[in-house]
Design a protein around this motif. Structure first.
Motif, PDB file in Angstrom:
ATOM      1  N   SER A 216       0.839  -1.196   0.000  1.00  0.00           N
ATOM      2  CA  SER A 216       0.000   0.000   0.000  1.00  0.00           C
ATOM      3  C   SER A 216       0.868   1.237   0.000  1.00  0.00           C
TER       4      SER A 216
ATOM      5  N   ALA B  76       0.065   5.218   0.985  1.00  0.00           N
ATOM      6  CA  ALA B  76      -0.864   6.255   1.423  1.00  0.00           C
ATOM      7  C   ALA B  76      -0.382   7.609   0.938  1.00  0.00           C
TER       8      ALA B  76
ATOM      9  N   SER C 260      -0.912  11.847   0.419  1.00  0.00           N
ATOM     10  CA  SER C 260      -1.521  13.036   0.990  1.00  0.00           C
ATOM     11  C   SER C 260      -0.837  14.277   0.449  1.00  0.00           C
TER      12      SER C 260
ATOM     13  N   ASP D 107      -7.495   3.269  -4.488  1.00  0.00           N
ATOM     14  CA  ASP D 107      -8.768   3.589  -3.840  1.00  0.00           C
ATOM     15  C   ASP D 107      -8.773   5.100  -3.624  1.00  0.00           C
TER      16      ASP D 107
ATOM     17  N   SER E 184     -11.067   6.892  -2.441  1.00  0.00           N
ATOM     18  CA  SER E 184     -11.760   7.306  -1.222  1.00  0.00           C
ATOM     19  C   SER E 184     -10.810   7.382  -0.032  1.00  0.00           C
ATOM     20  N   THR E 185      -9.725   6.608  -0.114  1.00  0.00           N
ATOM     21  CA  THR E 185      -8.730   6.618   0.968  1.00  0.00           C
ATOM     22  C   THR E 185      -7.377   7.132   0.488  1.00  0.00           C
ATOM     23  N   ASN E 186      -7.307   7.577  -0.766  1.00  0.00           N
ATOM     24  CA  ASN E 186      -6.050   8.085  -1.345  1.00  0.00           C
ATOM     25  C   ASN E 186      -4.910   7.079  -1.184  1.00  0.00           C
ATOM     26  N   THR E 187      -5.190   5.845  -1.557  1.00  0.00           N
ATOM     27  CA  THR E 187      -4.214   4.788  -1.395  1.00  0.00           C
ATOM     28  C   THR E 187      -3.965   4.063  -2.718  1.00  0.00           C
TER      29      THR E 187
END
Lengths: 123, 107
Positions: free
Chosen positions: A21, A23, A25, A73, A75-78
């Motif tokens: 994964s 993440a 931001s 995804d 929705s989770t910025n992943t």
């Protein structure tokens, strides 16, 4: 501030699977292409995979085609990399990296990189 | 796949030296070439994109040039922070490919 944080690396047996994964931001994730690049211990950089800006097109290195799948995804910025049928030569630090955008295209390939996650393939 | 060949593989230099690293593509990639700097244990850092565009925040002593199949990265006056490994990368066509790297070491 743009941040990319990889996770999911670890020890896996030959033939096994692992999901990495990343993440993201600090930027509009859904408007950027994203990629994975790997680096085996003591070796150079090797391109792995890219997901297009709209998430609809994927590209792979020949060495991982059919075994790895890139996805995201929003929705989770992943960003994800599903890895299967792992081999000893897949052992590497895996980096995720940000690509170009549809907002104001810059013409870059990979402008921000995460710190990487180590995948070890061994029995 | 497009092959990228860097030369030299290792370069010994002193602070203040002008350093030139060459990258050759096995076929034309127009100007779709990037240069990255990597230090041990760290992620690569983008220096130059589209052959000659300096990434924001990168010192002006770095410059890139070339088109087609021949490209260069020049460091006009090598600084202590510049000892690192440098990679070129083509993004003209998939799969993208990297050069093997050039290690700039202390002479």
């Amino acid at each position: 501030e743009v941040q990319l944080v990889e996770s999911g690396g670890g020890l896996v047996q030959p033939g096994g699977s692992l999901r990495l994964s990343c993440a993201a931001s600090g930027f509009t994730f859904s408007s950027y292409a994203m990629s994975w690049v790997r680096q085996a211990p003591g070796k150079g950089l090797e391109y792995v995979s890219t997901l297009s800006t709209n998430g609809g097109t994927t590209y792979y290195a020949n060495s991982v085609k059919g075994r790895f799948t890139i996805s995201r995804d929003t929705s989770t910025n992943t960003l994800f990399l599903q890895m299967g049928s792992l081999r000893a030569d897949d052992m590497a630090v895996y980096y995720c990296a940000r690509g170009d955008t549809t907002i104001v295209p810059k013409g870059v390939a990979l402008d921000y990189w995460g710190q990487g996650t180590l995948v070890t393939v061994s029995s | 796949d497009i092959q990228m060949t860097q030369s030299p593989s290792t370069l010994s230099a002193s602070v203040g030296d002008r350093v030139i690293i060459t990258c050759r593509a096995s076929q034309s990639i127009s100007r779709w070439l990037a240069w990255y700097q990597q230090k041990p244990g760290k992620a690569p850092k983008l220096l130059v994109y589209k052959a000659s565009n300096l990434e924001s925040g990168v010192p002006s002593r770095f410059s890139g040039s070339g088109s087609g199949t021949e490209f260069t990265l020049t460091i006009s006056s090598l600084q202590p922070d510049d000892f690192a490994t440098y990679y070129c990368q083509q993004y003209n066509s998939y799969p993208w490919t990297f050069g093997q790297g050039t290690k700039v070491e202390v002479k």
